[in-house]
Design a protein around this motif. Structure first.
Motif, short mmCIF file in Angstrom:
data_model
loop_
_atom_site.label_atom_id
_atom_site.label_comp_id
_atom_site.label_asym_id
_atom_site.label_seq_id
_atom_site.Cartn_x
_atom_site.Cartn_y
_atom_site.Cartn_z
N LYS A 140 3.88 40.77 45.38
CA LYS A 140 3.37 41.69 45.81
C LYS A 140 4.03 42.37 47.11
CE LYS A 140 -1.17 41.32 43.89
NZ LYS A 140 -2.88 41.10 44.50
N ASP B 53 -0.55 41.96 37.62
CA ASP B 53 0.05 41.78 38.76
C ASP B 53 1.08 43.40 38.60
OD1 ASP B 53 -2.63 41.05 40.21
OD2 ASP B 53 -1.63 39.77 40.99
N GLN C 49 1.84 46.89 39.42
CA GLN C 49 3.20 47.01 40.96
C GLN C 49 3.83 47.83 39.96
OE1 GLN C 49 2.73 46.12 43.62
NE2 GLN C 49 0.90 45.23 43.60
#
Length: 387
Positions: A243, A353, A357
């Motif tokens: 991230k 995740d 993203q």
């Protein structure tokens, strides 16, 4: 004259840039004082704010008028000022955290520093307080010369001289603020590896001696205090890196590897920069409508092996991404991450995740990313990942 009449009546007409600049200079001739000048220039800027080039010129003159009146407040106008050093100094003067992009630009100048900016944000977020703001609070600002109304060809009433002084915390490399910036920059570089070229690294801080010569200050990377972050060889640490420290090329490379972990031994053994991976990378990026050439794949593969938080280790040394050769370059997950990623639940969490993203990076929906992965790899979603 017709356009000016309509503008003052509130009718905004699209006219050549020269017309607008001519009127900006006319404002300088006709304004009785700085307050009137600011009011009229601000109206002109707001009327043509969509033209960023023109608006930046007007903003710089508005900032000059404010500084000449000794008004050092920080607001939207200062944020749009073209002087990076001024933005940093006035943010600190107002006890605000300077923008990460500005701090990187202040030290390294122009150029693409996206990953360094990302790493700097991670470092600063992990600190209990902003060390740059704290350094500014520990010392009084000095003064530096500033040329007001640069490029403005009109003599302005009430302005006897365009040479003024403004508060600064960034005069020399030995100032507390610059030393604090050096520390967080060094920590940021360590997180992502030696991303900067040798030429860039020579542009670091210098100490000005009494004889006028400048001596480069060599930063001791091993002495840099790193922020407390989740260990890089854990799922939490990998999620933080994906991230905060990776760019879109790195995320795409990793998502392709993890997506195929059930059908290819990527987690158990070597991750090869193979023709198969290239073919699926090109198919996936084509489905997303973005550049997916060998350069993007090689770059993502390479930078996943760089820095203290790298999840991969190359089998052979490669100083730059261009040194990686198709069919011969291989990498392996760090030993602990191999164990962590064998469980489908851990992989599913990281994949979720990464998909989120990449969706933000490419401005696509989550379902579009999943569909592109299925089309590009020929593999259905792994266990635990929703279609």
């Amino acid at each position: 004259m017709y356009w000016r009449q309509e503008l003052l009546s509130g009718v905004i007409i699209d006219v050549p840039l020269t017309y607008r600049f001519l009127y900006a200079y006319e404002i300088g001739c006709r304004s009785a004082n700085l307050v009137e000048l600011e009011k009229r220039l601000a109206f002109l800027r707001n009327s043509y704010r969509a033209d960023e080039h023109f608006a930046s010129y007007i903003a710089s003159w508005l900032v000059s008028a404010r500084l000449w009146r000794r008004d050092f407040t920080y607001d939207e106008l200062i944020e749009s000022a073209p002087d990076v050093r001024l933005r940093v100094d006035l943010a600190l003067l107002n006890n605000r955290s300077p923008n990460a992009d500005d701090l990187v630009h202040l030290v390294y100048g122009h150029g693409q520093r996206d990953r360094l900016v990302q790493a700097l944000r991670v470092v600063r977020a992990a600190e209990p307080a902003d060390v740059v703001v704290a350094a500014a609070a520990s010392t009084a600002p000095q003064r530096r010369g500033y040329v007001a109304f640069a490029g403005y060809p009109i003599n302005i009433r009430g302005v006897a001289s365009r040479a003024i002084d403004v508060p600064t915390y960034t005069n020399t490399a030995q100032d507390p603020v610059m030393l604090a910036i050096a520390r967080v920059m060094a920590a940021s570089e360590l997180l992502i590896g030696d991303l900067l070229s040798p030429a860039d690294r020579e542009l670091q801080f210098v100490q000005h001696t009494g004889t006028g010569s400048a001596i480069p200050i060599r930063r001791n990377a091993t002495a840099t205090v790193l922020p407390v972050l989740p260990p890089s060889d854990t799922v939490e640490g990998l999620c933080l890196s994906s991230k905060g420290l990776w760019d879109v090329d790195m995320r795409i490379t990793m998502v392709l590897v993890l997506w195929q972990a059930d059908i290819k031994p990527y987690i158990e053994g070597e991750i090869a920069l193979s023709r198969d991976l290239r073919k699926k990378h090109e198919a996936f990026t084509a489905a997303l409508g973005i550049d997916g050439g060998i350069g993007a794949l090689r770059r993502g593969f390479f930078y996943l092996t760089r820095g203290l938080r790298a999840p991969w280790r190359l089998d052979v040394e490669a100083p730059v991404a261009a040194d990686l050769r198709m069919g011969t370059a291989c990498a392996r997950f760090t030993t602990e991450l191999q164990h962590q990623l064998r469980g489908s639940a851990a992989r599913a969490r990281i994949l979720a995740d990464l998909i989120e993203q990449i969706a933000q990076d490419t401005r696509k929906s989550r379902s579009e990313i999943v569909a592109a992965l299925v089309a590009g790899t020929g593999a259905e979603p792994p266990l635990g990942v929703q279609a």
